[in-house]
Scaffold this motif. Structure first.
Motif, PDB file in Angstrom:
ATOM      1  N   PHE A 497       0.866  -1.172   0.000  1.00 31.71           N
ATOM      2  CA  PHE A 497       0.000   0.000   0.000  1.00 31.71           C
ATOM      3  C   PHE A 497       0.901   1.219   0.000  1.00 31.71           C
ATOM      4  CE2 PHE A 497      -2.870  -3.229   1.506  1.00 31.71           C
ATOM      5  CZ  PHE A 497      -4.089  -2.865   0.976  1.00 31.71           C
ATOM      6  N   CYS A 544      -3.770   6.883  -3.326  1.00 33.46           N
ATOM      7  CA  CYS A 544      -3.124   5.656  -2.855  1.00 33.46           C
ATOM      8  C   CYS A 544      -3.124   4.616  -3.961  1.00 33.46           C
ATOM      9  CB  CYS A 544      -3.846   5.130  -1.618  1.00 33.46           C
ATOM     10  SG  CYS A 544      -3.163   3.573  -0.980  1.00 33.46           S
ATOM     11  N   MET A 546      -2.387   0.429  -4.733  1.00 32.94           N
ATOM     12  CA  MET A 546      -2.253  -0.892  -4.114  1.00 32.94           C
ATOM     13  C   MET A 546      -1.696  -1.847  -5.167  1.00 32.94           C
ATOM     14  SD  MET A 546      -5.291  -3.272  -2.563  1.00 32.94           S
ATOM     15  CE  MET A 546      -5.040  -4.998  -2.170  1.00 32.94           C
ATOM     16  N   SER A 623      -2.125  -2.786   4.870  1.00 32.58           N
ATOM     17  CA  SER A 623      -2.746  -1.464   4.874  1.00 32.58           C
ATOM     18  C   SER A 623      -2.450  -0.731   6.178  1.00 32.58           C
ATOM     19  CB  SER A 623      -4.254  -1.617   4.665  1.00 32.58           C
ATOM     20  OG  SER A 623      -4.894  -0.368   4.751  1.00 32.58           O
TER      21      SER A 623
END
Length: 749
Positions: A497, A544, A546, A623
């Protein structure tokens, strides 16, 4: 075996042309196009390899247009032909004369027959007429005159065989060279006829050696071969060219050359050769299944072909040649005049003199260089087809397109070179078309199947995963698309993350389009780093990103690559900030969390929208770790499991934490640098830090203060040390807690 099972549909498709080629080769399903192509290949190869040189041993006396103009239309009186024979042998000293013409009817051009009628009719009572006719008979009986010129001379007469309903015959056949008994009851597939047209008895007896001048015309109307020996009513006769060669060789006996392989039964219909035997010497002349030989054409043919010397018959009759010009030569009397209909279509010319066909065969016999399609050609073709077909069928499906092209081209070259070698060195004419077409068709079908069937699944796979994984991983996946799918499975993976910090404030000051452009630029640079390290992009969530490593392509060192990618991303953000400072743009920060563990990976979502993603407790921990990076003043936070799976880095342990939703404390780390790039001062700092953490977890605060003084002397600006200095100062106020495990609790996400 696994590859064969995997590619069996493609192998089966590639075998289809082999099956049809074998059916053609064995005669079960003849394919006319392939036979025609074989003829074309033979013709082209023959034209390319013809010597195109003059054979001075053989001379053609040509009944040409000039001769017809000077002497008169054909047939000429045989008194003239007798004079020609005398000139050839008496004055020119030729070694052998062969006639590519037949004398099937008596010559009545002298009028002797009419004079005989008069002597027996109207002038029978005129003794003077009868007496004078008797005196002139010797000069008017042209057939006798011609026969006398032939007697006791090396002459071979010509005749022809025919096939018609009536089986008509004319003239007198020579003695056969072999009888039925010589065949030992074997059903040899000789060329056979039921009629003939030969020379009149008077000529045939004077020159008893004769050969037929028939050739074999193939289905496309081209003369490529002549039968050396043919069958007529159970007896076997030789061709004009073979007969002339035998006379030059001293009339050796003609015998059948049966196959020497003991495994070939008596029911076999082919001969291996025609054997010419004289005493203890023998010569084997190879023949094909029809007891024929291919004509070894030397050049284009005719007077301008420069293969044989042509002399006009008119010049011979007029004695224009210097005496002895033809000494020791082999002479063929024939015609090139179009009106006499002795022109043939051959591989080397469409108006080729028939007489020169025989000249070429004689030349080939003298040089022991006759081309022949041997009786075992079918077996050779089957073996070549099986070798090439099976090799291509099992090799092409498992090769890349480039290698498949290379193998197919090499196979075609090998087939052509081998075939050409046998032709050029052994005089063997082997089938080539079926193998060539089989190889080309097998390649085309294989590539078509790969493109339309297998490539479709590969394209679908690329479409499914192309937006998630790097192109190089997609390239690996499409090599075996059946090994990949969107179906969910549990695997050990590494998840990342990465959160961009500072964009919220920037959004308050920048126009939306400028902010979008900036965010896209940053994400593009970071995404390129993830993809260059074989990472799979999961999703973008605002500011963000991922990603995860180890799926869909198995990557044993997924943790190592994830850590490397995170460090490169942190360095990239530092460079971006340098650019921002130069442009007056606010700087950004980054927080990255990495965790390695069991995760569920697959295509997940609703019927409206789905994505290839990972879920599970290990994902949630990753996370949470990303959120801890700010608390410790580092850009990367890595779990213990990830650290163990990436041993090639130097690590600084940050803490033991208990994040929200987990009761078990987790050790967290920061990657300092690759192990081979750690500076000496950093090594000392990490040792001091390890000693500090040991004292910290032992609640030895005085020792902690001592280690911290050394750490701050080494790296005074490090935020991590400020955090722990405050913690030590706070915890001094608390009593010793024997139940404390040294972990820090975080209740927020």
């Amino acid at each position: 075996m696994g590859l064969l099972i995997k590619h069996w549909p493609r192998i089966g498709i590639t075998l289809i042309p082999l099956v049809f080629a074998l059916l053609h080769a064995t005669g079960v399903l003849p394919i006319g196009v392939l036979q025609r192509l074989d003829d074309i290949i033979y013709d082209a190869r023959l034209r390319a390899t013809m010597p195109k040189t003059l054979d001075e041993r053989i001379v053609v006396i040509d009944i040409d247009e000039k001769s017809l103009a000077e002497v008169g239309r054909w047939p000429w009186g045989r008194n003239r032909l007798a004079g020609l024979v005398d000139e050839v042998f008496n004055r020119q000293k030729a070694a052998l004369l062969g006639f590519d013409v037949v004398f099937a009817e008596p010559d009545q051009s002298s009028g002797l027959a009419r004079l005989d009628e008069l002597s027996k009719g109207e002038l029978k009572d005129a003794p003077a007429f009868t007496e004078r006719l008797a005196q002139l008979r010797g000069t008017l009986d042209y057939d006798s005159m011609f026969a006398r010129s032939l007697e006791q001379r090396p002459v071979v007469m010509g005749y022809y065989f025919t096939s018609d309903r009536e089986g008509r015959t004319n003239g007198m056949l020579p003695a056969p060279v072999m009888t039925r008994e010589a065949m030992q009851g074997r059903p040899i597939a000789f060329t056979s006829w039921n009629g003939f047209g030969s020379n009149i008895e008077q000529v045939a007896k004077a020159a008893p050696v004769a050969g037929y001048f028939n050739s074999i015309t193939d289905g496309d109307g081209v003369v490529r071969s002549i039968p050396l020996v043919a069958e007529y009513k159970g007896n076997y006769y030789e061709s004009l060219s073979l007969s002339m060669f035998r006379m030059l060789a001293g009339q050796p006996q003609v015998q059948p050359g049966f196959p020497r392989d003991r495994f070939i039964g008596r029911g076999y219909t082919g001969l291996e050769s025609i054997i010419l035997r004289q005493g203890d010497k023998s010569l084997a002349v190879p023949v094909d299944s029809r007891v024929a030989a291919l004509v070894p054409y030397r050049g284009p043919g005719g007077v301008g072909g420069q293969s044989f010397r042509y002399i006009s018959a008119a010049d011979v009759l007029a004695k224009r040649l210097p005496e002895g010009s033809l000494k020791g030569k082999i002479i063929l009397l024939g015609t090139t005049a179009p009106g006499l209909l002795d022109l043939r279509v051959t591989p080397v010319g469409e108006t080729y003199p028939g007489v020169e066909v025989h000249a070429n065969v004689i030349s080939g016999l003298l040089d022991d260089k006759l081309f022949v399609k041997p009786d075992y050609a079918m077996g050779y073709e089957v073996v070549v087809l099986l070798f090439a077909g099976l090799l291509l069928a099992f090799a092409l499906p498992i090769l890349s397109a480039t290698r498949a092209v290379a193998v197919s081209v090499l196979m075609v070259i090998l087939l052509v070179v081998q075939n050409f070698y046998l032709f050029q060195t052994q005089g063997l004419v082997m089938p080539l078309a079926s193998a060539l077409i089989m190889a080309i068709t097998a390649f085309a079908l294989n590539m078509s199947y790969g493109y339309f069937v297998e490539s479709r699944s590969k394209r679908e796979l690329a479409n499914l995963f192309g937006t998630y994984v790097p192109p190089e991983l997609v390239d690996e996946m499409v090599k075996a698309p059946e090994n990949y799918s969107m179906a969910a499975s549990n695997k050990e993976l590494t998840v990342m993350f990465c959160d961009m910090r500072g964009f919220t404030k920037m959004s308050e000051r920048m126009e939306p389009t400028k902010l979008q452009e900036l965010l896209n630029s940053v994400f593009s640079r970071l995404t390129d780093l993830i993809r260059s390290n074989r990472g799979t992009i999961d999703k973008y969530m605002g500011d963000c990103v991922m990603a995860f490593w180890g799926a869909p392509v198995d990557t044993p060192n997924h943790a190592q690559l994830a850590v490397k990618s995170a460090m490169e991303m942190a360095n990239a953000v530092r460079k971006i900030n340098e650019e921002h400072r130069a442009q007056g743009i606010p700087e950004i920060g980054v927080g990255i969390g990495l965790n390695t563990g069991m995760m569920c990976v697959g295509d997940m979502g609703s019927h409206i929208r789905r994505s290839y993603t990972v879920i599970g407790d290990s994902v949630n921990l990753g996370s949470r770790l990303e959120g801890l990076s700010k608390a410790y003043g580092v850009d990367i936070v890595v779990s213990e499991s990830c650290r163990r799976a990436a041993p090639d880095f130097a690590w600084q342990e940050l803490d033991r934490v208990r994040v929200k939703g987990k009761e078990q404390a987790v050790a967290i780390f920061w990657p300092v640098a690759p192990s081979d790039r750690v500076e000496k001062g950093t090594v000392e700092e990490l040792k001091t830090w390890a000693a500090f953490l040991k004292s910290y977890r032992a609640q030895d605060w005085d020792q902690c203060d001592l280690h911290m003084l050394n750490l701050q002397r080494m790296n005074a600006k490090k935020y991590l040390y400020e955090v722990y200095s405050e913690r030590v100062a706070s915890m001094r106020l608390l009593p010793f807690d024997p139940a404390w495990d040294g972990a820090t609790n975080f209740e927020t996400k």
